[in-house]
Design an enzyme around this catalytic site. Sequence first.
Site, PDB file in Angstrom:
ATOM      1  N   GLU A   1      22.590  75.714  79.573  1.00  0.00           N
ATOM      2  CA  GLU A   1      21.291  75.628  80.221  1.00  0.00           C
ATOM      3  C   GLU A   1      20.354  76.737  79.752  1.00  0.00           C
ATOM      4  O   GLU A   1      19.144  76.528  79.613  1.00  0.00           O
ATOM      5  CB  GLU A   1      21.453  75.691  81.740  1.00  0.00           C
ATOM      6  CG  GLU A   1      22.187  74.514  82.353  1.00  0.00           C
ATOM      7  CD  GLU A   1      23.711  74.629  82.267  1.00  0.00           C
ATOM      8  OE1 GLU A   1      24.394  73.704  82.724  1.00  0.00           O
ATOM      9  OE2 GLU A   1      24.202  75.657  81.741  1.00  0.00           O
TER      10      GLU A   1
ATOM     11  N   PRO B   1      37.411  76.791  71.746  1.00  0.00           N
ATOM     12  CA  PRO B   1      37.457  76.485  73.192  1.00  0.00           C
ATOM     13  C   PRO B   1      36.115  76.762  73.855  1.00  0.00           C
ATOM     14  O   PRO B   1      35.384  77.678  73.461  1.00  0.00           O
ATOM     15  CB  PRO B   1      38.537  77.440  73.724  1.00  0.00           C
ATOM     16  CG  PRO B   1      39.321  77.861  72.513  1.00  0.00           C
ATOM     17  CD  PRO B   1      38.345  77.857  71.382  1.00  0.00           C
TER      18      PRO B   1
ATOM     19  N   GLY C   1      28.245  82.530  70.777  1.00  0.00           N
ATOM     20  CA  GLY C   1      26.927  82.402  70.172  1.00  0.00           C
ATOM     21  C   GLY C   1      26.926  82.045  68.705  1.00  0.00           C
ATOM     22  O   GLY C   1      25.891  82.174  68.042  1.00  0.00           O
ATOM     23  N   GLU C   2      28.056  81.577  68.169  1.00  0.00           N
ATOM     24  CA  GLU C   2      28.124  81.285  66.738  1.00  0.00           C
ATOM     25  C   GLU C   2      28.287  79.795  66.417  1.00  0.00           C
ATOM     26  O   GLU C   2      28.664  79.437  65.316  1.00  0.00           O
ATOM     27  CB  GLU C   2      29.271  82.071  66.091  1.00  0.00           C
ATOM     28  CG  GLU C   2      29.018  83.555  65.996  1.00  0.00           C
ATOM     29  CD  GLU C   2      29.965  84.248  65.024  1.00  0.00           C
ATOM     30  OE1 GLU C   2      29.471  85.054  64.217  1.00  0.00           O
ATOM     31  OE2 GLU C   2      31.183  83.980  65.054  1.00  0.00           O
TER      32      GLU C   2
ATOM     33  N   LEU D   1      26.164  67.199  71.868  1.00  0.00           N
ATOM     34  CA  LEU D   1      26.342  66.923  70.442  1.00  0.00           C
ATOM     35  C   LEU D   1      25.078  67.194  69.637  1.00  0.00           C
ATOM     36  O   LEU D   1      25.076  67.088  68.409  1.00  0.00           O
ATOM     37  CB  LEU D   1      26.795  65.477  70.236  1.00  0.00           C
ATOM     38  CG  LEU D   1      25.953  64.346  70.820  1.00  0.00           C
ATOM     39  CD1 LEU D   1      24.767  64.000  69.937  1.00  0.00           C
ATOM     40  CD2 LEU D   1      26.802  63.104  71.023  1.00  0.00           C
ATOM     41  N   ILE D   2      23.984  67.548  70.317  1.00  0.00           N
ATOM     42  CA  ILE D   2      22.692  67.680  69.649  1.00  0.00           C
ATOM     43  C   ILE D   2      22.674  68.823  68.645  1.00  0.00           C
ATOM     44  O   ILE D   2      22.130  68.707  67.546  1.00  0.00           O
ATOM     45  CB  ILE D   2      21.578  67.859  70.712  1.00  0.00           C
ATOM     46  CG1 ILE D   2      21.473  66.592  71.558  1.00  0.00           C
ATOM     47  CG2 ILE D   2      20.246  68.199  70.066  1.00  0.00           C
ATOM     48  CD1 ILE D   2      20.613  66.743  72.797  1.00  0.00           C
ATOM     49  N   GLU D   3      23.285  69.959  69.012  1.00  0.00           N
ATOM     50  CA  GLU D   3      23.296  71.123  68.113  1.00  0.00           C
ATOM     51  C   GLU D   3      24.045  70.803  66.825  1.00  0.00           C
ATOM     52  O   GLU D   3      23.632  71.210  65.741  1.00  0.00           O
ATOM     53  CB  GLU D   3      23.928  72.315  68.825  1.00  0.00           C
ATOM     54  CG  GLU D   3      23.706  73.636  68.121  1.00  0.00           C
ATOM     55  CD  GLU D   3      24.190  74.816  68.931  1.00  0.00           C
ATOM     56  OE1 GLU D   3      23.665  75.927  68.738  1.00  0.00           O
ATOM     57  OE2 GLU D   3      25.110  74.642  69.764  1.00  0.00           O
TER      58      GLU D   3
END
Length: 446
Positions: free
Chosen positions: A75, A288, A333-334, A359-361
């Site tokens: 979010e 994970p 963050g990777e 799945l957008i990223e």
Amino acid sequence: MSVTSHSEYGARPLFWFAVYQLLWHLLLPLAFVRLAWRARHSFAYLHHIPERLGFGYDKPITKDSIWIHAVSVGETRAAQPLIDAYLARGESILLTHMTLNGRRTGKQLFAKAIAAGQIRQVYLPYDLCWCVEHFLKTFKPKFGLFMETEAWPTVVFRCAEIDLPLFLVNARLSERSARRIKRFGKAGRALFQAFAGVLAQTEFDAQRYRSLGVKNVLITGNLKFDVPLDPQLVAKGKEWQHDLRATKRLMVCAASTRDGEEGLILNAWKDLLLSNAFEAQPLLLLVPRHPERFAEVANQIHAADLKFRRRSEWSGLPKDSAGLDVILGDSMGEMPLYYSASDLVVMGGSLLPFGGQNLIEACAAGCPVLLGEHTYNFQQAALDAIAVGAAKRIKGDVLLGDTTALVESLKSLLLNSSELTKMSEAAKTYSIEHQGASKRIFAALD
């Protein structure tokens, strides 16, 4: 979008609300026990404890801020385009979270604005009347934006009663969640009717909110299409991919996996390697979803007798990667790096009934997606990605532990380079064509 007047808000269901408050007071000690238990992995869980009760703010309070609540990592990242737009307009932001990882992500994304005093980060207090009351009186925001699915009764009803407009933004609601809400009858419907407005991701979501009696609903699209990928991480991922392709190895990223899914994936991976179908054995990158499970998953990989290294042990692709079966993505963050380095992603949360993950990223990074049967939390995004050829569904359910369908789906794609290339191009096009939600939301809120 017109702001709903006070008389149109859903009325607070007094009996059920009293029961809710009683339960919260009874369970409050357990909430602190849970924080203490999680502190085994990071002492930071015990930081800012007073904020959980609506007190202990140690910096000057900025009044008339725009309040944005982003419960956790996903979010917070989704809110980035909106936050950037408001910052560019000179607004100050009160950014609240519920989780430690959400707060860490916000601190990482908006470090400059936080240092400049444009953004104030705090925890949203527990949903008790006295906690929420002190929080609202302390900060006095102009209006509030709750991201995606958050709807805390005390906060929502109190904001309605004091005429503080509270919007549900980038809102999504699965069929399963809608059914659960309806079981509470008028009390469940009143909660969502008390929002000043709902800005829904899709027509599916909008219809479900309308079925709860919410009148002020707009479809604005999904903010996650507008979230930019970190160019430095993308470039680093492409370096990894170049190094792997020099050895003719492909890499599959199992992203945001949940408890129970790692065992299925590792069993399937062992069967895939034993098939000897590849000139050079592919490499699995296992990531994970929850950081506190990194050690547990490492033990699972070890028990599966697969050779692996942790991402945290090196800065680049290990020189001895030729001898590895698995890389454990134990970093935060990777994901843009991981997706950019991979030839295919298996989306976690979809193999078992967790509802799927975003799945957008992956599509924005041009990485084809393989989905399980369980994608109800991202229903429209999954259907659209499959329709345009950016994603495929595993041909069979692995719920009972049979990984044959997963193995065959992986093998058929990894052995078909032209299909992977076509899916990669479709993924990029899909992510670009669905951008624009942040502008529509911004305009609607104005």
